[in-house]
Write an enzyme that holds these catalytic residues in place. Structure first.
Site, PDB file in Angstrom:
ATOM      1  N   THR A  82       0.820  -1.212   0.000  1.00 32.78           N
ATOM      2  CA  THR A  82       0.000   0.000   0.000  1.00 32.78           C
ATOM      3  C   THR A  82       0.852   1.259   0.000  1.00 32.78           C
ATOM      4  OG1 THR A  82      -1.758   1.228   1.125  1.00 32.78           O
ATOM      5  CG2 THR A  82      -0.279  -0.018   2.523  1.00 32.78           C
ATOM      6  N   ARG A  83       0.272   2.334  -0.579  1.00 34.01           N
ATOM      7  CA  ARG A  83       0.881   3.663  -0.511  1.00 34.01           C
ATOM      8  C   ARG A  83      -0.144   4.675  -0.028  1.00 34.01           C
ATOM      9  NH1 ARG A  83      -1.060   4.701  -6.108  1.00 34.01           N
ATOM     10  NH2 ARG A  83      -1.088   6.941  -5.815  1.00 34.01           N
ATOM     11  N   HIS A 116      -7.872   2.224   5.081  1.00 33.76           N
ATOM     12  CA  HIS A 116      -9.235   2.524   5.490  1.00 33.76           C
ATOM     13  C   HIS A 116      -9.986   1.208   5.691  1.00 33.76           C
ATOM     14  CE1 HIS A 116      -8.407   6.698   5.008  1.00 33.76           C
ATOM     15  NE2 HIS A 116      -8.199   6.612   3.709  1.00 33.76           N
ATOM     16  N   HIS A 158      -9.841  -1.511   2.917  1.00 31.40           N
ATOM     17  CA  HIS A 158      -8.579  -2.258   2.826  1.00 31.40           C
ATOM     18  C   HIS A 158      -8.454  -3.250   3.975  1.00 31.40           C
ATOM     19  CE1 HIS A 158      -7.750   1.954   1.343  1.00 31.40           C
ATOM     20  NE2 HIS A 158      -7.740   1.225   0.236  1.00 31.40           N
ATOM     21  N   ARG A 165      -8.046  -3.042  -7.479  1.00 31.41           N
ATOM     22  CA  ARG A 165      -8.247  -2.236  -8.692  1.00 31.41           C
ATOM     23  C   ARG A 165      -7.094  -1.247  -8.828  1.00 31.41           C
ATOM     24  NH1 ARG A 165     -13.054   0.749 -11.130  1.00 31.41           N
ATOM     25  NH2 ARG A 165     -11.854   2.510 -11.857  1.00 31.41           N
ATOM     26  N   GLY A 221       3.569  43.300  -9.991  1.00 35.09           N
ATOM     27  CA  GLY A 221       3.161  44.455 -10.792  1.00 35.09           C
ATOM     28  C   GLY A 221       4.333  45.401 -10.980  1.00 35.09           C
ATOM     29  N   LEU A 222       4.134  46.421 -11.810  1.00 35.02           N
ATOM     30  CA  LEU A 222       5.197  47.400 -12.109  1.00 35.02           C
ATOM     31  C   LEU A 222       5.625  48.141 -10.835  1.00 35.02           C
ATOM     32  CD1 LEU A 222       3.631  48.956 -15.332  1.00 35.02           C
ATOM     33  CD2 LEU A 222       5.831  47.710 -15.214  1.00 35.02           C
ATOM     34  N   PRO A 223       6.799  48.746 -10.842  1.00 38.31           N
ATOM     35  CA  PRO A 223       7.179  49.609  -9.722  1.00 38.31           C
ATOM     36  C   PRO A 223       6.129  50.714  -9.543  1.00 38.31           C
ATOM     37  CG  PRO A 223       9.045  49.325 -11.245  1.00 38.31           C
ATOM     38  CD  PRO A 223       7.855  48.690 -11.890  1.00 38.31           C
ATOM     39  N   CYS A 224       5.786  50.981  -8.294  1.00 38.90           N
ATOM     40  CA  CYS A 224       4.801  52.014  -7.944  1.00 38.90           C
ATOM     41  C   CYS A 224       3.370  51.661  -8.362  1.00 38.90           C
ATOM     42  CB  CYS A 224       5.156  53.387  -8.508  1.00 38.90           C
ATOM     43  SG  CYS A 224       6.785  53.925  -8.029  1.00 38.90           S
ATOM     44  N   ALA A 225       3.120  50.392  -8.688  1.00 42.47           N
ATOM     45  CA  ALA A 225       1.766  49.978  -9.053  1.00 42.47           C
ATOM     46  C   ALA A 225       0.840  50.056  -7.848  1.00 42.47           C
ATOM     47  CB  ALA A 225       1.785  48.555  -9.602  1.00 42.47           C
ATOM     48  N   SER A 264       2.976  47.506  -2.369  1.00 43.22           N
ATOM     49  CA  SER A 264       3.290  47.679  -0.943  1.00 43.22           C
ATOM     50  C   SER A 264       2.135  48.334  -0.199  1.00 43.22           C
ATOM     51  CB  SER A 264       4.531  48.551  -0.765  1.00 43.22           C
ATOM     52  OG  SER A 264       5.575  48.062  -1.541  1.00 43.22           O
TER      53      SER A 264
HETATM   54  P1  ADP Z   1       4.867  49.265  -5.389  1.00 40.57           P
HETATM   55  O1  ADP Z   1       5.009  48.535  -4.090  1.00 40.57           O
HETATM   56  O2  ADP Z   1       3.973  48.550  -6.344  1.00 40.57           O
HETATM   57  O3  ADP Z   1       6.138  49.688  -6.004  1.00 40.57           O
HETATM   58  P2  ADP Z   1       3.898  51.419  -3.750  1.00 40.57           P
HETATM   59  O4  ADP Z   1       2.706  50.888  -3.032  1.00 40.57           O
HETATM   60  O5  ADP Z   1       5.181  51.492  -3.028  1.00 40.57           O
HETATM   61  O6  ADP Z   1       4.060  50.616  -5.095  1.00 40.57           O
HETATM   62  O7  ADP Z   1       3.592  52.836  -4.336  1.00 40.57           O
HETATM   63  C1  ADP Z   1       2.349  53.170  -4.880  1.00 40.57           C
HETATM   64  C2  ADP Z   1       2.112  54.663  -4.636  1.00 40.57           C
HETATM   65  O8  ADP Z   1       0.887  55.021  -5.267  1.00 40.57           O
HETATM   66  C3  ADP Z   1       1.962  54.986  -3.177  1.00 40.57           C
HETATM   67  O9  ADP Z   1       2.565  56.230  -2.908  1.00 40.57           O
HETATM   68  C4  ADP Z   1       0.441  55.092  -2.998  1.00 40.57           C
HETATM   69  O10 ADP Z   1       0.062  55.957  -1.948  1.00 40.57           O
HETATM   70  C5  ADP Z   1      -0.016  55.656  -4.334  1.00 40.57           C
HETATM   71  N1  ADP Z   1      -1.389  55.279  -4.712  1.00 40.57           N
HETATM   72  C6  ADP Z   1      -2.323  56.189  -5.153  1.00 40.57           C
HETATM   73  N2  ADP Z   1      -3.487  55.554  -5.418  1.00 40.57           N
HETATM   74  C7  ADP Z   1      -3.311  54.263  -5.154  1.00 40.57           C
HETATM   75  C8  ADP Z   1      -4.153  53.112  -5.211  1.00 40.57           C
HETATM   76  N3  ADP Z   1      -5.436  53.187  -5.635  1.00 40.57           N
HETATM   77  N4  ADP Z   1      -3.647  51.916  -4.849  1.00 40.57           N
HETATM   78  C9  ADP Z   1      -2.367  51.805  -4.450  1.00 40.57           C
HETATM   79  N5  ADP Z   1      -1.527  52.849  -4.365  1.00 40.57           N
HETATM   80  C10 ADP Z   1      -1.979  54.074  -4.696  1.00 40.57           C
HETATM   81  P1  ADP Z   2      12.263  42.789  -8.145  1.00 38.98           P
HETATM   82  O1  ADP Z   2      13.301  42.115  -7.365  1.00 38.98           O
HETATM   83  O2  ADP Z   2      11.171  41.959  -8.629  1.00 38.98           O
HETATM   84  O3  ADP Z   2      12.868  43.567  -9.257  1.00 38.98           O
HETATM   85  P2  ADP Z   2      11.616  44.323  -5.669  1.00 38.98           P
HETATM   86  O4  ADP Z   2      10.239  44.672  -5.268  1.00 38.98           O
HETATM   87  O5  ADP Z   2      12.425  43.416  -4.896  1.00 38.98           O
HETATM   88  O6  ADP Z   2      11.501  43.865  -7.200  1.00 38.98           O
HETATM   89  O7  ADP Z   2      12.478  45.671  -5.669  1.00 38.98           O
HETATM   90  C1  ADP Z   2      12.127  46.737  -6.430  1.00 38.98           C
HETATM   91  C2  ADP Z   2      12.274  48.093  -5.755  1.00 38.98           C
HETATM   92  O8  ADP Z   2      13.628  48.515  -5.864  1.00 38.98           O
HETATM   93  C3  ADP Z   2      11.411  49.106  -6.528  1.00 38.98           C
HETATM   94  O9  ADP Z   2      10.221  49.364  -5.816  1.00 38.98           O
HETATM   95  C4  ADP Z   2      12.273  50.301  -6.650  1.00 38.98           C
HETATM   96  O10 ADP Z   2      11.921  51.239  -5.653  1.00 38.98           O
HETATM   97  C5  ADP Z   2      13.677  49.848  -6.411  1.00 38.98           C
HETATM   98  N1  ADP Z   2      14.533  49.869  -7.644  1.00 38.98           N
HETATM   99  C6  ADP Z   2      15.758  50.454  -7.744  1.00 38.98           C
HETATM  100  N2  ADP Z   2      16.314  50.276  -8.952  1.00 38.98           N
HETATM  101  C7  ADP Z   2      15.445  49.545  -9.671  1.00 38.98           C
HETATM  102  C8  ADP Z   2      15.484  49.034 -10.979  1.00 38.98           C
HETATM  103  N3  ADP Z   2      16.526  49.224 -11.804  1.00 38.98           N
HETATM  104  N4  ADP Z   2      14.402  48.333 -11.395  1.00 38.98           N
HETATM  105  C9  ADP Z   2      13.364  48.125 -10.567  1.00 38.98           C
HETATM  106  N5  ADP Z   2      13.289  48.584  -9.318  1.00 38.98           N
HETATM  107  C10 ADP Z   2      14.321  49.294  -8.854  1.00 38.98           C
END
Ligand code: ADP
Ligand code: ADP
Length: 575
Positions: A194-195, A199, A202, A289, A401-405, A408
């Site tokens: 058995t693996r 029950h 068995h 089976r 997501g993109l930076p500043c999306a 965090s």
């Molecule tokens: P990431 O971690 O993706 O790089 P952060 O959360 O550090 O992004 O930065 C997103 C910035 O955008 C923050 O300064 C945040 O206050 C601002 N922001 C404005 N509107 C929104 C929203 N609807 N959701 C998330 N962040 C927002």
């Molecule tokens: P990853 O390791 O997936 O690239 P992290 O979230 O660990 O992403 O780190 C990205 C953070 O570092 C960004 O939020 C940004 O503030 C900073 N950063 C500095 N230089 C760069 C770069 N060349 N490309 C992307 N993020 C950068």
């Protein structure tokens, strides 16, 4: 006096050397080139050394290999359905005529082999002839692609058997099992392979078999390697111990663990299992089976027909000297409170059973106790402890997501909402991780992958220990995200895509990094000079252009509640 059936081929192979020969070889081994064995090969080595594969005494050479593929026989004509080879990678320095040291994953010495043959094995032929398929959904066929291209064979002298620290008292060689079986005073022995947890169904069929042959029972679970996704061996062994202690006749039952690396080869594997059990002293073998079946192929069809294993062993059993005890599927008859085989159930009788997925999804994940008709309460308890309900399991929310999306920002709000629900949360924020765990890493593809894999490793440990973790990192590459998903385990990994248009990310950038990147002062910046691969199928997509961080966090909480990771707020105060 009772006598057990002789080993297959007349005598038990024993390749373990002791005394002066061992001391000499130990000294010599330090100077030999080494081959490092996979877990599978170490399992094979242990069973070769102790005689479980008798009359086979070492890994197969070419003549045996080819004959086993085509004829299910060793070159000398002895029945043997599964190739036992030792594949080695290009890094291994093996030459015919020289000794090599065989070592385990931790480089501990296991054996010395006098290399008599090095040959190329044939993936396509082996897959087709042994497994009847080249479909990589078959776990062994998939694994074969990672094996070294050459096999080595030669006389084997084993100095140390692979070390096991769990359930040491239940791991027994063929000689030890035979000694215990002799003590039962019976010559007829039926083995049960058995693996899975044992029950009631068995239990029922093993007891019927023991009655029929008026003999002893060898409960012989595999603990080496089984099908990926099976219940782990620690949990299974705890369940075997309790069920055997409480429900089986101790005067005629032997429980022993078998460090076999299964191939999931269905019919051929079944014949192999019978040969192995004969070596342990059994002259009967239970086959139900879907014996040693790996489930469904990529077309959703079973790899082997449900009773194909029974047909093959039915034909070859007499040659092995092991009589098959075949069973059809057993069902529970609630009105009569008993189990019965499919073909003996009256047409109008009510019958019930539970599938493996029902056990997982309808009972364990929801914290419902498994019913007594299905399994013994002691087994239900062991399984419940190993598989806590979803709301007590760990999970990983992975924001990409993109930076500043907004990853965090949403992650911080979310961790407070989870804390409010009483969940301890670890937040692994990319920016913060880069100040300690990943300090010094840059933004090359390789460094980014290293960073993500470190976060993934920590996340997987947290989830394994049933914690909640939120990760917020750009994680721009699909392949790396997939790797992290499998590190954590797909069922407990939730990929959340924070989908914010590039222009909006640029507007929100307080640190001025996008501006720098636009001016060309920051190379490799994600979204400008470096790629971002949006996820193909995220579990959840959040848009931040129109939705606040608070609303988005609540969406994640709703998702977790629907999936069962959080109890609904009202239900929580009730429980
Ligand atoms: P990431 O971690 O993706 O790089 P952060 O959360 O550090 O992004 O930065 C997103 C910035 O955008 C923050 O300064 C945040 O206050 C601002 N922001 C404005 N509107 C929104 C929203 N609807 N959701 C998330 N962040 C927002
Ligand atoms: P990853 O390791 O997936 O690239 P992290 O979230 O660990 O992403 O780190 C990205 C953070 O570092 C960004 O939020 C940004 O503030 C900073 N950063 C500095 N230089 C760069 C770069 N060349 N490309 C992307 N993020 C950068």
């Amino acid at each position: 006096m009772n006598r057990l059936i002789e080993p297959f081929g007349g005598r038990l192979i024993n390749r373990v050397v002791g005394g002066a020969e061992r001391s000499d070889l130990l000294k010599k081994a330090a100077r030999l080139s080494s081959v490092q064995l996979s877990h599978r090969s170490a399992c094979d080595l242990e069973l070769l050394a102790t005689g479980a594969f008798s009359p086979l005494a070492t890994f197969m050479g070419r003549a045996d290999y080819e004959s086993v593929l085509g004829e299910m026989r060793l070159a000398d004509g002895t029945l043997f359905p599964v190739p036992i080879t030792l594949p080695v990678g290009p890094e291994s320095d093996v030459k015919v005529g020289q000794d090599v040291a065989l070592r385990d994953a931790k480089f501990e010495l296991l054996a010395v082999m006098r290399v008599e043959e090095v040959f190329e094995w044939n993936l396509a032929a082996e897959a087709r002839q042994v497994y009847q398929t080249t479909d990589t959904r078959h776990p062994l066929v998939a694994e074969m692609h990672s094996w070294g291209r050459r096999c080595v064979s030669g006389e084997l002298r084993v100095l140390n058997l692979p070390k096991h620290h769990d359930f040491d008292d239940l791991r027994r060689s063929p000689v030890e099992v035979r000694a215990l079986l002799l003590k039962t005073g019976r010559s007829n022995v039926v083995a049960f392979q058995t693996r899975n947890p044992i029950h009631r169904a068995h239990e029922e069929l093993t007891k019927r078999a023991v009655e029929n042959i008026d003999g002893a029972l060898l409960v012989h679970p595999v603990v080496g390697q089984t099908n990926p996704g099976d219940v782990d061996s620690y949990t299974r062994v705890r369940s075997y111990k309790t069920v055997v202690a409480n429900y089986f006749d101790e005067r005629r039952t032997v429980l022993s663990l078998l460090p076999l690396a299964m191939r999931m080869a269905g019919p051929r594997e079944c014949v192999w299992h019978a040969i192995i059990r004969r070596n342990f002293g059994a002259n009967y073998f239970i086959v139900g089976r879907d014996h040693a079946s790996p489930g469904l192929n990529s077309e959703g069809q079973p790899f082997y027909a449900p009773y194909e294993a029974q047909q093959l062993l039915g034909r070859l059993g007499p040659e092995i000297g092991v009589e098959m005890i075949p069973y059809r599927e057993l069902f529970y008859l609630p009105e009569e409170e008993r189990y019965e085989e499919e073909q003996r159930i009256p047409a109008n009788a009510k019958r019930i059973s539970l599938s493996g997925s029902a056990v997982r999804d309808e009972y364990l994940a929801k914290g419902n106790k498994l019913p007594n008709w299905f399994t013994r309460p002691e087994v239900a308890e062991v399984l419940a402890a190993a598989y806590p309900p979803r709301h007590k399991q760990g999970f990983c929310i992975w924001f990409t997501g993109l930076p500043c999306a907004g990853k965090s920002t949403i992650a911080e709000v979310l961790s407070e909402l989870l804390a409010e629900r009483g969940r301890q949360v670890t937040l692994l924020d990319g920016d913060v991780v880069r100040t300690h765990l990943s300090k010094g890493l840059g933004y090359s593809r390789e460094d980014r992958d290293t960073n993500i894999q470190r976060i993934g490793f920590v996340a997987s440990e947290i989830v394994r220990h049933r914690g909640a973790v939120i990760c917020a990192a750009i994680s721009p590459y699909q392949a790396t995200r997939n790797r992290v998903r499998s590190m954590v385990g797909k069922d407990n990994f939730i990929l959340v895509y924070v989908d914010t248009p590039l222009e909006l990310c640029e507007q929100r950038d307080a640190k001025g990094l996008y501006a720098k990147a636009r001016r060309g002062e920051l190379k490799e910046f994600t979204g400008i000079g470096d790629p971002y691969e949006p996820p193909h199928s995220p579990d959840l997509t959040l848009t931040t252009a129109t939705c606040s961080p608070e609303d988005n966090s609540r969406k994640v909480v709703r998702f977790l509640t629907e999936r069962g990771f959080l109890l609904p707020a009202s239900e929580k105060s009730r429980r």
